[in-house]
Design an enzyme around this catalytic site. Sequence first.
Site, mmCIF file in Angstrom:
data_model
loop_
_atom_site.group_PDB
_atom_site.id
_atom_site.type_symbol
_atom_site.label_atom_id
_atom_site.label_comp_id
_atom_site.label_asym_id
_atom_site.label_seq_id
_atom_site.Cartn_x
_atom_site.Cartn_y
_atom_site.Cartn_z
ATOM 1 N N ARG A 1 -4.773 -15.034 -10.927
ATOM 2 C CA ARG A 1 -5.980 -15.650 -10.354
ATOM 3 C C ARG A 1 -6.728 -16.466 -11.397
ATOM 4 N NH1 ARG A 1 -7.531 -10.013 -7.426
ATOM 5 N NH2 ARG A 1 -6.831 -10.560 -5.321
ATOM 6 N N HIS B 1 -9.069 -2.782 -13.771
ATOM 7 C CA HIS B 1 -8.835 -3.571 -12.561
ATOM 8 C C HIS B 1 -9.823 -3.172 -11.459
ATOM 9 C CE1 HIS B 1 -6.852 -5.961 -9.579
ATOM 10 N NE2 HIS B 1 -6.741 -4.908 -8.790
ATOM 11 N N MET C 1 -0.358 -10.514 -4.594
ATOM 12 C CA MET C 1 -0.036 -9.307 -5.369
ATOM 13 C C MET C 1 1.472 -9.152 -5.509
ATOM 14 S SD MET C 1 -1.092 -6.845 -7.139
ATOM 15 C CE MET C 1 0.326 -6.458 -8.139
ATOM 16 N N SER D 1 7.389 -0.594 2.691
ATOM 17 C CA SER D 1 7.210 -1.179 4.025
ATOM 18 C C SER D 1 5.841 -1.811 4.202
ATOM 19 C CB SER D 1 7.380 -0.099 5.104
ATOM 20 O OG SER D 1 8.591 0.579 4.939
ATOM 21 N N ARG E 1 -8.250 -1.602 0.676
ATOM 22 C CA ARG E 1 -9.677 -1.646 1.021
ATOM 23 C C ARG E 1 -9.939 -2.380 2.325
ATOM 24 N NH1 ARG E 1 -13.620 -4.234 -3.080
ATOM 25 N NH2 ARG E 1 -11.912 -5.517 -3.899
ATOM 26 N N ASN F 1 -4.347 1.234 -5.961
ATOM 27 C CA ASN F 1 -5.739 1.366 -6.416
ATOM 28 C C ASN F 1 -6.312 2.748 -6.148
ATOM 29 O OD1 ASN F 1 -6.746 -1.052 -7.616
ATOM 30 N ND2 ASN F 1 -6.450 -2.086 -5.655
ATOM 31 N N ASN G 1 -5.520 7.873 -2.183
ATOM 32 C CA ASN G 1 -4.419 7.358 -3.014
ATOM 33 C C ASN G 1 -4.081 8.215 -4.228
ATOM 34 O OD1 ASN G 1 -4.223 5.310 -1.202
ATOM 35 N ND2 ASN G 1 -5.102 3.708 -2.508
ATOM 36 N N ASP H 1 -4.875 -10.314 -11.822
ATOM 37 C CA ASP H 1 -6.093 -10.843 -12.443
ATOM 38 C C ASP H 1 -5.772 -12.071 -13.308
ATOM 39 O OD1 ASP H 1 -7.749 -8.797 -11.356
ATOM 40 O OD2 ASP H 1 -6.920 -7.416 -12.833
#
Length: 341
Positions: A180, A204, A257, A37, A108, A146, A121, A177
């Site tokens: 990008r 990462h 992502m 969600s 973050r 993360n 996490n 990564d």
Amino acid sequence: MIRSLVSRRCLANAARLTRQLSTSSSHNTKVAVLGASGGIGQPLSLLLKNNPGISQLALYDIAHTPGVAADLSHINTRASVEGFLGPDSLGECLEGSQMVLIPAGVPRKPGMTRDDLFNTNAGIVRDLCKAAATYCPDAMICIITNPVNSTVPIATEVFKKAGVYDPNRIFGVTTLDVVRSNTFVADAIGADVGNTNVPVIGGHAGVTIMPLLSQATPSLPADFPQDKLEALTVRIQNAGTEVVNAKAGAGSATLSMAFAAAKFAQSLLDAINGKEGVVECAFVRSDVTKAQYFATPILLGRNGVERNLGMGKLNDFEQKLVEEGLPELLGSIEKGEKFAA
Ligand code: NAD
Ligand code: LMR
């Protein structure tokens, strides 16, 4: 004459496309998304719903899954969609899954490092992996949460404790990564972004993200200025922070992502279903460096990691990136292992 040639070519293309679609959709694959969600979970689930190779999509979260699942289930594509809400339904969600994608957990805010997410996490990933080890021990586990440099070691320890550990089936998803790097490099050299590929190794987070610009396809021009190359490297390392700051407290990268995770999932599904030559960079158990986990290009196969392709030949600048990133990576790995123990 020309018209009949064109129409014959169209027919041949249509036949090829139909064959491809029927091959990918002939497999019955159940994929579970844990954290479905969330900012990543929702667009990722949408992209997976649009994947003809997936027959069942199981969406788990501690909030809002009935709504997300009802919404997605109205889309007229192949995958059936079911929502699972709260820990009591986690086992049913996971049962029979061949692939589990985990974007559950907090993101973050500006000023935070990925490691600042550890306290919240780590426990989330541990508990979700405990359930996966019980209900779908053979599934491919793809961890997005993360700090990936620590959550992958945590997942490993959980699977080991459950006695069902297979290092070839646990992946830290570092595809963003690469996505990008491809975008920034194509932009810098004026290349077609769709045909640009830059391997990214290491981990990462910040300096543990190590783009190998010397191995980019197409190659950077021989006279590409070193200062620009270094600036490009730093931008890739800080790209997550670029998004966190731009979102100004509303979270971190979600759409890019979701795209990256869907790309990784597609590659893994292709490989599971027998496609050969599928390569993706991922953070896996490794003996390429002294770090027990390290991202490198991985040849994927029916059972996950088929072969670690290693980091190839590095130039002096890239060698220095590895030396500079390893201490932080080793610390994050150890932190994850200690937590799980
Ligand atoms: P979000 O807050 O928008 O969504 C997280 C979701 O996880 C929420 O729906 C929440 O209810 C759910 N959740 C929380 N605890 C749970 C639990 N115990 N079980 C199941 N679900 C639970 O966050 P987001 O933006 O989607 O980011 C998720 C994670 O992905 C963060 O840790 C973020 O740092 C990470 N991330 C990783 C990468 C990468 O490249 N690997 C990229 C972007 C974000
Ligand atoms: C990213 O690279 O975008 C993610 O790891 C999220 C973050 O915190 O930067």
